[in-house]
Motif scaffolding. Structure first.
Motif, PDB file in Angstrom:
ATOM      1  N   VAL A 163       0.863  -1.178   0.000  1.00  0.00           N
ATOM      2  CA  VAL A 163       0.000   0.000   0.000  1.00  0.00           C
ATOM      3  C   VAL A 163       0.899   1.228   0.000  1.00  0.00           C
ATOM      4  N   SER A 164       0.715   2.128  -0.985  1.00  0.00           N
ATOM      5  CA  SER A 164       1.589   3.294  -1.142  1.00  0.00           C
ATOM      6  C   SER A 164       0.780   4.586  -1.111  1.00  0.00           C
ATOM      7  N   VAL A 165       1.274   5.559  -0.321  1.00  0.00           N
ATOM      8  CA  VAL A 165       0.602   6.846  -0.224  1.00  0.00           C
ATOM      9  C   VAL A 165       1.655   7.943  -0.091  1.00  0.00           C
ATOM     10  N   VAL A 172      -5.327  -0.806   6.909  1.00  0.00           N
ATOM     11  CA  VAL A 172      -4.835  -2.013   6.234  1.00  0.00           C
ATOM     12  C   VAL A 172      -5.063  -3.210   7.149  1.00  0.00           C
ATOM     13  N   LYS A 173      -5.649  -4.249   6.589  1.00  0.00           N
ATOM     14  CA  LYS A 173      -5.858  -5.490   7.334  1.00  0.00           C
ATOM     15  C   LYS A 173      -5.313  -6.643   6.516  1.00  0.00           C
ATOM     16  N   GLN A 174      -4.405  -7.392   7.107  1.00  0.00           N
ATOM     17  CA  GLN A 174      -3.842  -8.567   6.436  1.00  0.00           C
ATOM     18  C   GLN A 174      -3.737  -9.682   7.468  1.00  0.00           C
ATOM     19  N   VAL A 181      -7.907  -3.093   2.268  1.00  0.00           N
ATOM     20  CA  VAL A 181      -7.386  -1.735   2.404  1.00  0.00           C
ATOM     21  C   VAL A 181      -8.532  -0.764   2.182  1.00  0.00           C
ATOM     22  N   THR A 182      -8.715   0.172   3.117  1.00  0.00           N
ATOM     23  CA  THR A 182      -9.773   1.173   3.002  1.00  0.00           C
ATOM     24  C   THR A 182      -9.168   2.564   3.097  1.00  0.00           C
TER      25      THR A 182
END
Length: 299
Positions: A163-165, A172-174, A181-182
């Motif tokens: 996830v990139s921002v 993030v849930k893994q 990802v929300t």
């Protein structure tokens, strides 16, 4: 008059008196010794080589004024200083910071750039503080809500995707084969199987058991777990049970029921029986407790 090797030893120990300092400065090897001292102060680990440094220094020393044995201890001391510096450099620059939570525990982490991470129960976050200015990167196992300070790219690495921002708020849930990802603010890029999807606020990217699920737009400003509640929309029961076990120190036995059934609803993190009822009643299930074990049954 003090012998040359004694002067050098005292110089290495920073123990020269004013008079001894003047005598030391008259030594034939004074310039070489000062250069060596400067090399110590300017030392940078990746370019350092003890062997090369010694080979360079050796021809410059006046062998007729100081015997090899007399140089042995000072050189060993210098080598030890270099070795210690090298060890400290690699230790401090490769050491990661790891923060973990246990069952029913949450914590908030402040990263070096003032970004914050709310870490959900039974989760782990890892990052390298020494490299942070060059590489804003964390590794996540579990679930976390991020508030990222504006700056260069910020990456959250999971076993399922990246996830990139730049600066935003997202969750993030893994957990196992459940990757979600929300985006809550800004723009979030999710890379999965070498493909990147951009999420706008309210949108979710969700992979369960290798399948991409369509999701309705969320209207909440933050994930519900920050308010002490886990929520689900058409999620297989086995993942609901797994999340329950992250918040209560109980193991659920669901061997006699179909855990692939989809569940929509929520459960609280603050009341065991209320949480169990919230899960079992909509699915027409019952439960029984024995010690730290809970058995789910069909009614």
């Amino acid at each position: 008059m003090m012998k040359k090797e004694e002067l050098i030893k005292k110089w290495l120990d920073n123990d020269l008196s004013a008079e001894e300092q003047k005598t030391f400065e008259q030594l034939e090897d004074y310039n070489e010794l000062i250069q060596m001292d400067k090399a110590l102060k300017d030392f940078k680990a990746p370019d350092f080589s003890i062997d090369n440094t010694y080979k360079t220094l050796k021809p410059k020393l006046k062998s007729n004024t100081l015997k090899p044995k007399q140089w042995l201890k000072p050189l060993l001391k210098i080598a030890a200083i270099f070795a210690i510096g090298l060890s400290v450099y690699y230790f401090t620059t490769t050491l990661n910071t790891e923060v973990g939570t246990s069952i029913a525990q949450r914590t908030t982490i402040e990263l070096p750039d003032a970004s914050t991470v709310d870490l959900n129960a039974n989760s782990t976050l890892t990052f390298n503080e020494s490299h942070w200015n060059k590489n804003r990167e964390v590794q996540l196992n579990g679930e976390a809500f991020f508030k990222v300070a504006k700056g260069q790219k910020f990456d959250v690495i999971t076993t399922d995707g990246v996830v990139s921002v730049l600066g935003t708020q997202f969750n993030v849930k893994q957990r196992g084969s459940y990757f979600k990802v929300t985006c809550y603010e800004g723009l979030v890029g999710v890379t999965y199987n070498n493909k990147t999807v951009n999420l706008k606020p309210g949108y979710t990217f969700q992979i369960i058991d290798g399948k991409l699920l369509a999701n309705e737009k969320e209207n909440t400003a933050q994930p519900n777990w920050l308010r002490g509640e886990s929520s689900f929309k058409s999620i297989p029961l086995k993942y609901v049970i797994s999340e329950f076990e992250n918040h209560y120190n109980f193991k659920i036995n669901a061997s006699t029921i179909d855990t692939s059934r989809l569940f929509t609803g929520s459960f609280t993190h603050k009341n065991l029986d209320l949480a169990l009822q919230s899960i079992t009643i909509p699915l027409n299930l019952s439960y029984s407790k024995t010690g730290k074990s809970i058995v789910l049954k069909r009614e």
